[in-house]
Design a protein around this motif. Structure first.
Motif, PDB file in Angstrom:
ATOM      1  N   TRP A 198       0.833  -1.208   0.000  1.00 50.28           N
ATOM      2  CA  TRP A 198       0.000   0.000   0.000  1.00 50.28           C
ATOM      3  C   TRP A 198       0.866   1.256   0.000  1.00 50.28           C
ATOM      4  CZ3 TRP A 198      -0.638   4.368   2.844  1.00 50.28           C
ATOM      5  CH2 TRP A 198      -1.815   5.112   2.619  1.00 50.28           C
ATOM      6  N   THR A 199       1.958   1.245   0.756  1.00 44.52           N
ATOM      7  CA  THR A 199       2.817   2.430   0.824  1.00 44.52           C
ATOM      8  C   THR A 199       3.450   2.733  -0.529  1.00 44.52           C
ATOM      9  OG1 THR A 199       4.582   0.969   1.622  1.00 44.52           O
ATOM     10  CG2 THR A 199       3.335   2.194   3.273  1.00 44.52           C
ATOM     11  N   ASP A 200       3.796   1.684  -1.286  1.00 44.74           N
ATOM     12  CA  ASP A 200       4.361   1.923  -2.620  1.00 44.74           C
ATOM     13  C   ASP A 200       3.321   2.520  -3.557  1.00 44.74           C
ATOM     14  OD1 ASP A 200       6.843   0.989  -1.929  1.00 44.74           O
ATOM     15  OD2 ASP A 200       6.492  -1.041  -2.642  1.00 44.74           O
ATOM     16  N   LYS A 201       2.142   1.951  -3.542  1.00 44.20           N
ATOM     17  CA  LYS A 201       1.094   2.358  -4.479  1.00 44.20           C
ATOM     18  C   LYS A 201       0.577   3.769  -4.183  1.00 44.20           C
ATOM     19  CE  LYS A 201      -1.861   0.597  -7.698  1.00 44.20           C
ATOM     20  NZ  LYS A 201      -1.522  -0.202  -8.876  1.00 44.20           N
ATOM     21  N   ASN A 202       0.577   4.165  -2.922  1.00 40.29           N
ATOM     22  CA  ASN A 202      -0.060   5.431  -2.547  1.00 40.29           C
ATOM     23  C   ASN A 202       0.907   6.500  -2.054  1.00 40.29           C
ATOM     24  OD1 ASN A 202      -3.201   4.751  -2.521  1.00 40.29           O
ATOM     25  ND2 ASN A 202      -2.135   2.997  -1.652  1.00 40.29           N
ATOM     26  N   VAL A 203       2.166   6.139  -1.813  1.00 38.08           N
ATOM     27  CA  VAL A 203       3.114   7.111  -1.262  1.00 38.08           C
ATOM     28  C   VAL A 203       4.324   7.294  -2.168  1.00 38.08           C
ATOM     29  CG1 VAL A 203       4.589   7.684   0.715  1.00 38.08           C
ATOM     30  CG2 VAL A 203       2.387   6.552   1.096  1.00 38.08           C
ATOM     31  N   LYS A 204       4.978   6.206  -2.568  1.00 37.09           N
ATOM     32  CA  LYS A 204       6.257   6.301  -3.253  1.00 37.09           C
ATOM     33  C   LYS A 204       6.129   6.453  -4.771  1.00 37.09           C
ATOM     34  CE  LYS A 204       9.624   3.717  -1.942  1.00 37.09           C
ATOM     35  NZ  LYS A 204      10.458   2.522  -1.614  1.00 37.09           N
ATOM     36  N   PHE A 205       4.972   6.101  -5.339  1.00 37.32           N
ATOM     37  CA  PHE A 205       4.802   6.160  -6.786  1.00 37.32           C
ATOM     38  C   PHE A 205       3.530   6.939  -7.125  1.00 37.32           C
ATOM     39  CE2 PHE A 205       7.470   2.535  -6.014  1.00 37.32           C
ATOM     40  CZ  PHE A 205       8.352   2.505  -7.078  1.00 37.32           C
ATOM     41  N   HIS A 206       3.666   7.905  -8.038  1.00 39.49           N
ATOM     42  CA  HIS A 206       2.522   8.691  -8.520  1.00 39.49           C
ATOM     43  C   HIS A 206       2.736   9.021  -9.992  1.00 39.49           C
ATOM     44  CE1 HIS A 206       0.646   9.317  -4.592  1.00 39.49           C
ATOM     45  NE2 HIS A 206       1.826   9.648  -4.100  1.00 39.49           N
ATOM     46  N   ASN A 207       1.644   9.102 -10.714  1.00 38.79           N
ATOM     47  CA  ASN A 207       1.713   9.522 -12.111  1.00 38.79           C
ATOM     48  C   ASN A 207       1.688  11.046 -12.199  1.00 38.79           C
ATOM     49  OD1 ASN A 207       1.801   7.003 -13.470  1.00 38.79           O
ATOM     50  ND2 ASN A 207      -0.401   6.727 -13.145  1.00 38.79           N
ATOM     51  N   PRO A 208       2.286  11.618 -13.233  1.00 34.35           N
ATOM     52  CA  PRO A 208       2.173  13.077 -13.426  1.00 34.35           C
ATOM     53  C   PRO A 208       0.717  13.482 -13.581  1.00 34.35           C
ATOM     54  CG  PRO A 208       3.857  12.131 -14.860  1.00 34.35           C
ATOM     55  CD  PRO A 208       3.126  10.976 -14.258  1.00 34.35           C
ATOM     56  N   LYS A 209       0.392  14.648 -13.071  1.00 36.43           N
ATOM     57  CA  LYS A 209      -0.994  15.116 -13.106  1.00 36.43           C
ATOM     58  C   LYS A 209      -1.336  15.655 -14.493  1.00 36.43           C
ATOM     59  CE  LYS A 209      -1.237  16.238  -8.181  1.00 36.43           C
ATOM     60  NZ  LYS A 209      -1.490  17.301  -7.173  1.00 36.43           N
ATOM     61  N   SER A 210      -2.396  15.094 -15.071  1.00 34.78           N
ATOM     62  CA  SER A 210      -2.893  15.530 -16.367  1.00 34.78           C
ATOM     63  C   SER A 210      -4.266  14.916 -16.578  1.00 34.78           C
ATOM     64  CB  SER A 210      -1.930  15.122 -17.486  1.00 34.78           C
ATOM     65  OG  SER A 210      -2.386  15.599 -18.734  1.00 34.78           O
ATOM     66  N   TYR A 211      -4.964  15.370 -17.613  1.00 37.03           N
ATOM     67  CA  TYR A 211      -6.315  14.862 -17.836  1.00 37.03           C
ATOM     68  C   TYR A 211      -6.293  13.435 -18.376  1.00 37.03           C
ATOM     69  CZ  TYR A 211      -5.470  16.169 -22.725  1.00 37.03           C
ATOM     70  OH  TYR A 211      -4.951  16.281 -23.989  1.00 37.03           O
ATOM     71  N   ASN A 212      -5.183  12.981 -18.973  1.00 34.35           N
ATOM     72  CA  ASN A 212      -5.023  11.573 -19.326  1.00 34.35           C
ATOM     73  C   ASN A 212      -3.536  11.231 -19.309  1.00 34.35           C
ATOM     74  OD1 ASN A 212      -3.862  12.254 -21.880  1.00 34.35           O
ATOM     75  ND2 ASN A 212      -5.923  12.487 -22.722  1.00 34.35           N
ATOM     76  N   LEU A 213      -3.234   9.922 -19.269  1.00 37.73           N
ATOM     77  CA  LEU A 213      -1.857   9.494 -19.110  1.00 37.73           C
ATOM     78  C   LEU A 213      -1.001   9.783 -20.334  1.00 37.73           C
ATOM     79  CD1 LEU A 213      -1.964   6.103 -17.178  1.00 37.73           C
ATOM     80  CD2 LEU A 213      -1.054   8.296 -16.425  1.00 37.73           C
ATOM     81  N   SER A 214      -1.567   9.644 -21.516  1.00 37.73           N
ATOM     82  CA  SER A 214      -0.771   9.878 -22.719  1.00 37.73           C
ATOM     83  C   SER A 214      -0.268  11.318 -22.789  1.00 37.73           C
ATOM     84  CB  SER A 214      -1.589   9.544 -23.967  1.00 37.73           C
ATOM     85  OG  SER A 214      -2.770  10.340 -24.016  1.00 37.73           O
ATOM     86  N   SER A 215      -1.106  12.273 -22.382  1.00 33.88           N
ATOM     87  CA  SER A 215      -0.658  13.675 -22.362  1.00 33.88           C
ATOM     88  C   SER A 215       0.287  13.934 -21.197  1.00 33.88           C
ATOM     89  CB  SER A 215      -1.867  14.604 -22.287  1.00 33.88           C
ATOM     90  OG  SER A 215      -2.590  14.390 -21.089  1.00 33.88           O
ATOM     91  N   ALA A 216       0.107  13.165 -20.083  1.00 28.33           N
ATOM     92  CA  ALA A 216       0.993  13.347 -18.930  1.00 28.33           C
ATOM     93  C   ALA A 216       2.425  12.973 -19.276  1.00 28.33           C
ATOM     94  CB  ALA A 216       0.492  12.514 -17.756  1.00 28.33           C
ATOM     95  N   PHE A 217       2.589  11.970 -20.151  1.00 25.64           N
ATOM     96  CA  PHE A 217       3.931  11.527 -20.525  1.00 25.64           C
ATOM     97  C   PHE A 217       4.332  12.037 -21.909  1.00 25.64           C
ATOM     98  CE2 PHE A 217       2.697   8.384 -17.326  1.00 25.64           C
ATOM     99  CZ  PHE A 217       3.850   8.345 -16.548  1.00 25.64           C
ATOM    100  N   ALA A 218       3.665  13.086 -22.379  1.00 25.25           N
ATOM    101  CA  ALA A 218       4.024  13.672 -23.670  1.00 25.25           C
ATOM    102  C   ALA A 218       5.435  14.249 -23.600  1.00 25.25           C
ATOM    103  CB  ALA A 218       3.024  14.758 -24.047  1.00 25.25           C
ATOM    104  N   GLY A 219       6.178  14.059 -24.666  1.00 25.34           N
ATOM    105  CA  GLY A 219       7.550  14.560 -24.706  1.00 25.34           C
ATOM    106  C   GLY A 219       8.567  13.601 -24.127  1.00 25.34           C
ATOM    107  N   THR A 220       8.137  12.414 -23.704  1.00 25.60           N
ATOM    108  CA  THR A 220       9.048  11.407 -23.173  1.00 25.60           C
ATOM    109  C   THR A 220       9.006  10.166 -24.062  1.00 25.60           C
ATOM    110  OG1 THR A 220       7.372  10.397 -21.734  1.00 25.60           O
ATOM    111  CG2 THR A 220       8.650  12.250 -20.831  1.00 25.60           C
ATOM    112  N   ALA A 221       9.920   9.255 -23.835  1.00 27.76           N
ATOM    113  CA  ALA A 221       9.983   8.016 -24.618  1.00 27.76           C
ATOM    114  C   ALA A 221      10.224   6.842 -23.682  1.00 27.76           C
ATOM    115  CB  ALA A 221      11.077   8.105 -25.669  1.00 27.76           C
ATOM    116  N   ARG A 222       9.841   5.658 -24.131  1.00 22.19           N
ATOM    117  CA  ARG A 222      10.024   4.451 -23.336  1.00 22.19           C
ATOM    118  C   ARG A 222      11.516   4.140 -23.186  1.00 22.19           C
ATOM    119  NH1 ARG A 222      11.680   0.700 -26.858  1.00 22.19           N
ATOM    120  NH2 ARG A 222      11.163   0.970 -29.056  1.00 22.19           N
ATOM    121  N   PRO A 223      11.904   3.378 -22.151  1.00 23.28           N
ATOM    122  CA  PRO A 223      13.291   2.913 -22.046  1.00 23.28           C
ATOM    123  C   PRO A 223      13.661   2.030 -23.237  1.00 23.28           C
ATOM    124  CG  PRO A 223      12.157   2.690 -19.943  1.00 23.28           C
ATOM    125  CD  PRO A 223      11.115   3.056 -20.952  1.00 23.28           C
TER     126      PRO A 223
END
Length: 350
Positions: A198-223
């Motif tokens: 629970w601590t990992d899911k709710n404390v240590k990891f968060h997605n960037p804030k945006s109206y959807n995930l694809s726009s939140a990670f815009a300008g980045t690329a996969r490893p």
């Protein structure tokens, strides 16, 4: 002369005392208890400690031995896919293989599926620090100043999300379990969420804030070693996507040993599998993506139950038994020495 006399006390001044305050604490006058180490007290402590450790150790070993577990090594059985993955230019080509096995007895209760890796050293210092915790919290940070090097940006300057060697080497085989019943094949329902802390899911990891995930990670690329971007790790459940994906979170928790296992799925207890996995013929259908031949590694899948003490690892129980045995033997040695000295003392008194 003036410099020397400037430090002298003027006439009538009193030099401040450097003695501690006259309190019970600073004068070491607090009440204290000093145990009397008699023979009876020392021997009792050793024997009681030994009995306690032996009892706990035996209980832990018996509990660990009651775990039902089956381990399937698929490194050689998927050798064709392994050869395909040796060539990095084939990263976009899919490869599937199947591994059949038989359960001779029912596995009752909650059943957990793990993937295991052998000879994969996650405890290397540079590997362990190759991550950006600020990035994994969803913050907009300059990863060039992080420890992610060399997995920070591509040559064109596009930053990697997530960055670092740990994320780049994420285990990405897809494993499905099928049950063969009366010439029909039934897919075993597996739960892919609720496997991380629970601590990992709710404390240590968060997605960037945006109206959807694809726009939140815009300008980045996969490893470089990934087949799809981070916001498509789970296309069916957006709550299990991006940095908060359970598989990704579990992989980012590095192991201290070269041989380890990570929780992959849990069997959903419905229909034929309400009581667990019934005995019969099964098969793993594996989408092979994670190469291990370059570091002479092995891969396996584990189906296991758990008990109150955890999994099937008997190490803690053995440690308790060894400690209890050592304490008991020490008690016997002290007893023998004491009886010998007392006998000698009685002889000289006569």
């Amino acid at each position: 002369m003036e410099n020397k006399t400037s430090f002298l006390l003027q006439e009538g001044e009193v030099r401040p005392s450097r003695c501690p305050d006259n309190s019970a604490f600073k004068q070491q006058k607090l009440p204290a208890w000093k145990p009397q180490l008699t023979v009876a007290a020392v021997l009792s402590s050793f024997f009681l400690t030994g009995m306690f450790c032996l009892s706990v150790g035996v209980c832990l070993i018996l509990s660990a031995n009651s775990v039902r577990e089956i381990q399937i090594d698929y490194s050689d059985k998927c050798s064709d896919c392994s050869k395909l993955r040796e060539n990095s230019s084939n990263w976009n080509k899919e490869c599937h293989c199947s591994v059949n096995f038989t359960l001779k007895e029912d596995i009752l209760g909650d059943v957990f599926m793990y993937y295991g890796l052998q000879n994969f050293y996650q405890n290397h210092r540079r590997y362990m620090i190759s991550r950006s915790d600020a990035q994994l919290l969803g913050r907009n940070v300059n990863i060039q100043k992080s420890y992610c090097t060399p997995f920070t940006t591509y040559r064109n300057g596009t930053p990697m999300a997530p960055c670092g060697a740990i994320a780049n080497s994420m285990f990405n085989d897809t494993i499905d379990l099928f049950y063969n019943l009366n010439s029909s094949v039934i897919q075993v329902p597996l739960l892919k969420t609720g496997n991380s802390w629970w601590t990992d899911k709710n404390v240590k990891f968060h997605n960037p804030k945006s109206y959807n995930l694809s726009s939140a990670f815009a300008g980045t690329a996969r490893p470089p070693y990934w087949q799809k971007p981070v916001y498509l790790l789970d296309e069916e459940d957006e709550r299990n996507n991006g940095y908060v994906n359970d598989d990704f979170i579990i992989w980012m928790r590095v192991s201290a040993f070269a041989t380890f296992r990570n929780l992959y799925r849990r069997v959903r207890r419905i229909r034929q599998f309400a009581d667990g996995l019934p005995a019969g013929n099964y098969s793993f259908h594996i989408s092979y993506n994670f190469p291990v031949t370059k570091f002479k590694g092995r891969k396996h899948v584990i189906l296991s139950t758990v008990v109150w003490s955890g999994g099937s690892n008997p190490f803690l129980g053995i440690a308790y038994v060894v400690s209890g045995t050592a304490a008991t033997l020490t008690g016997f040695v002290i007893t023998a020495v004491h009886l010998k000295l007392r006998k000698k003392k009685t002889y000289f008194q006569k």
